[in-house]
Design a protein around this motif. Sequence first.
Motif, PDB file in Angstrom:
ATOM      1  N   LEU A 188     101.752  85.937  73.496  1.00 25.24           N
ATOM      2  CA  LEU A 188     103.131  85.882  72.652  1.00 25.24           C
ATOM      3  C   LEU A 188     103.331  87.311  71.951  1.00 25.24           C
ATOM      4  O   LEU A 188     104.535  87.804  71.521  1.00 25.24           O
ATOM      5  N   GLY A 189     102.253  88.267  72.162  1.00 23.98           N
ATOM      6  CA  GLY A 189     102.559  89.648  71.754  1.00 23.98           C
ATOM      7  C   GLY A 189     102.453  89.620  70.146  1.00 23.98           C
ATOM      8  O   GLY A 189     103.097  90.273  69.558  1.00 23.98           O
ATOM      9  N   GLY A 229     107.724  86.703  68.107  1.00 23.18           N
ATOM     10  CA  GLY A 229     106.802  86.949  69.607  1.00 23.18           C
ATOM     11  C   GLY A 229     107.789  87.138  70.697  1.00 23.18           C
ATOM     12  O   GLY A 229     109.069  87.156  70.424  1.00 23.18           O
ATOM     13  N   LYS A 230     107.099  87.162  71.833  1.00 24.42           N
ATOM     14  CA  LYS A 230     107.745  87.657  73.040  1.00 24.42           C
ATOM     15  C   LYS A 230     107.135  86.971  74.408  1.00 24.42           C
ATOM     16  O   LYS A 230     106.158  86.643  74.442  1.00 24.42           O
ATOM     17  N   LEU A 231     107.957  86.997  75.094  1.00 25.82           N
ATOM     18  CA  LEU A 231     107.511  87.056  76.645  1.00 25.82           C
ATOM     19  C   LEU A 231     108.217  87.711  77.455  1.00 25.82           C
ATOM     20  O   LEU A 231     109.249  88.213  77.598  1.00 25.82           O
ATOM     21  N   TYR A 232     107.224  88.241  78.653  1.00 26.71           N
ATOM     22  CA  TYR A 232     108.107  89.086  79.677  1.00 26.71           C
ATOM     23  C   TYR A 232     108.579  87.795  80.702  1.00 26.71           C
ATOM     24  O   TYR A 232     108.050  86.813  81.062  1.00 26.71           O
ATOM     25  N   ILE A 233     110.032  88.425  81.095  1.00 24.97           N
ATOM     26  CA  ILE A 233     110.481  87.655  82.240  1.00 24.97           C
ATOM     27  C   ILE A 233     110.517  88.321  83.645  1.00 24.97           C
ATOM     28  O   ILE A 233     110.017  87.597  84.436  1.00 24.97           O
ATOM     29  N   ALA A 234     110.701  89.640  83.772  1.00 19.89           N
ATOM     30  CA  ALA A 234     110.096  90.533  84.877  1.00 19.89           C
ATOM     31  C   ALA A 234     110.197  92.035  84.488  1.00 19.89           C
ATOM     32  O   ALA A 234     110.273  92.269  83.537  1.00 19.89           O
ATOM     33  N   GLY A 235     109.365  92.628  85.591  1.00 22.37           N
ATOM     34  CA  GLY A 235     109.252  93.921  85.579  1.00 22.37           C
ATOM     35  C   GLY A 235     107.795  94.400  84.901  1.00 22.37           C
ATOM     36  O   GLY A 235     107.544  95.595  84.668  1.00 22.37           O
ATOM     37  N   ASP A 264     106.841  94.830  74.319  1.00 22.84           N
ATOM     38  CA  ASP A 264     106.850  93.559  73.583  1.00 22.84           C
ATOM     39  C   ASP A 264     107.040  94.014  72.057  1.00 22.84           C
ATOM     40  O   ASP A 264     107.942  93.320  71.219  1.00 22.84           O
ATOM     41  N   VAL A 265     107.138  95.509  71.819  1.00 23.94           N
ATOM     42  CA  VAL A 265     107.558  95.923  70.340  1.00 23.94           C
ATOM     43  C   VAL A 265     109.149  95.830  70.422  1.00 23.94           C
ATOM     44  O   VAL A 265     109.797  95.424  69.479  1.00 23.94           O
ATOM     45  N   ALA A 266     109.710  96.169  71.343  1.00 29.46           N
ATOM     46  CA  ALA A 266     111.237  96.280  71.606  1.00 29.46           C
ATOM     47  C   ALA A 266     111.703  94.797  71.697  1.00 29.46           C
ATOM     48  O   ALA A 266     112.586  94.524  70.607  1.00 29.46           O
ATOM     49  N   ALA A 267     111.158  93.841  72.200  1.00 29.79           N
ATOM     50  CA  ALA A 267     111.608  92.331  72.092  1.00 29.79           C
ATOM     51  C   ALA A 267     111.472  91.975  70.619  1.00 29.79           C
ATOM     52  O   ALA A 267     112.227  91.411  70.025  1.00 29.79           O
TER      53      ALA A 267
END
Length: 358
Positions: A117-118, A8-14, A164-167
Amino acid sequence: MISASAPGKLYIAGEYAVVEPGHPAILVAVDQFITVSLERTTDMGTIQSTQYGNLPVTWKRENDRLVLDKRENPFHYILAAIEVTESYVKSFGKELSFYHLSVDSELDSSNGRKYGLGSSAAVTVATVKGVLRFYGLQNESNETIFKLAALAHLSVKSNGSCGDVAASVFGGWLAFTTFDRKWVLQQQQDLSVREVIELEWPHLSFKQLTPPAEMRLLIGWTGSPASTSHLVDEVTSKRTQDALAYDEFLAASSACVQEMIRGFEQGDIKKIQEEIRHSRVLLKKMSQTTGVVIETPALTHLCKLAEDFNGAAKSSGAGGGDCGIVIFDRKDGVLSLITAWEEQGITNLPLHVYVKNN
């Protein structure tokens, strides 16, 4: 049995700005996974997921196209990932086969509520990787896996950036800018999947980041799931009302994320924290401009408590609920904050950054 996992992923900024080609975001992969397993069969295949009950959806082939026996199904991203990846596989002269595909997810709570979490991205990436392995294509690059998963998301009409795919593909901390989707869709009209994959996609970039050794990430969940696609749709429809304000937001967001990237490069936690707070201000201003609620009262409370214990906090991703993230210097205030969150009904998600062993 072939299996493949994606985190899974989380955005930090942007957030939000990243949906525009060339505008950067920072994401992080977390150590909760979706695992896809494939087992060869003969006359038909099935797709099964613990998230959607135990009844499998069965499928057959018509001229190598995968066809379901039900019109309504919850497996759009899985199906899209299979179709795109099998199109790529066929270009290597591989003969398509049948298989049972099962999905096991750690990205939702035990009662099925989403943590944000994507999971759509992770299941797409895991499916792409699993299908590639099933057909013996073990050594495809991260960029190829990303592009296959991104094409699957485009075919489902996803409106996100594919960050999210990239992460999920690259793992760790990642700076990312998305591609020009109109250009990619145009290429698909004339070229095969493999030919599109082999092109250089305008504006697409990935840069893995090394966090400062003393930096700590804490994740709080407000207990109210949000729909990313719905919130992005809202912002997209309302940004035309004030195009100048939206352009200012894009420019300010890019500058903020670039400064944060410099903070990573310099090992400067205070700079990273400063830009986390700056990013929060920018999102709140855009929220006021568009009328779209990004930072809910629960997220505001999560952030206030974090700041009380010397953390730099903001909402993560599209907002509207789900998670907030906190950046700490060392472990100062972490345990005290977790206790304060629990008293206010905010759940600390005991997740860690997932770094791939390349």
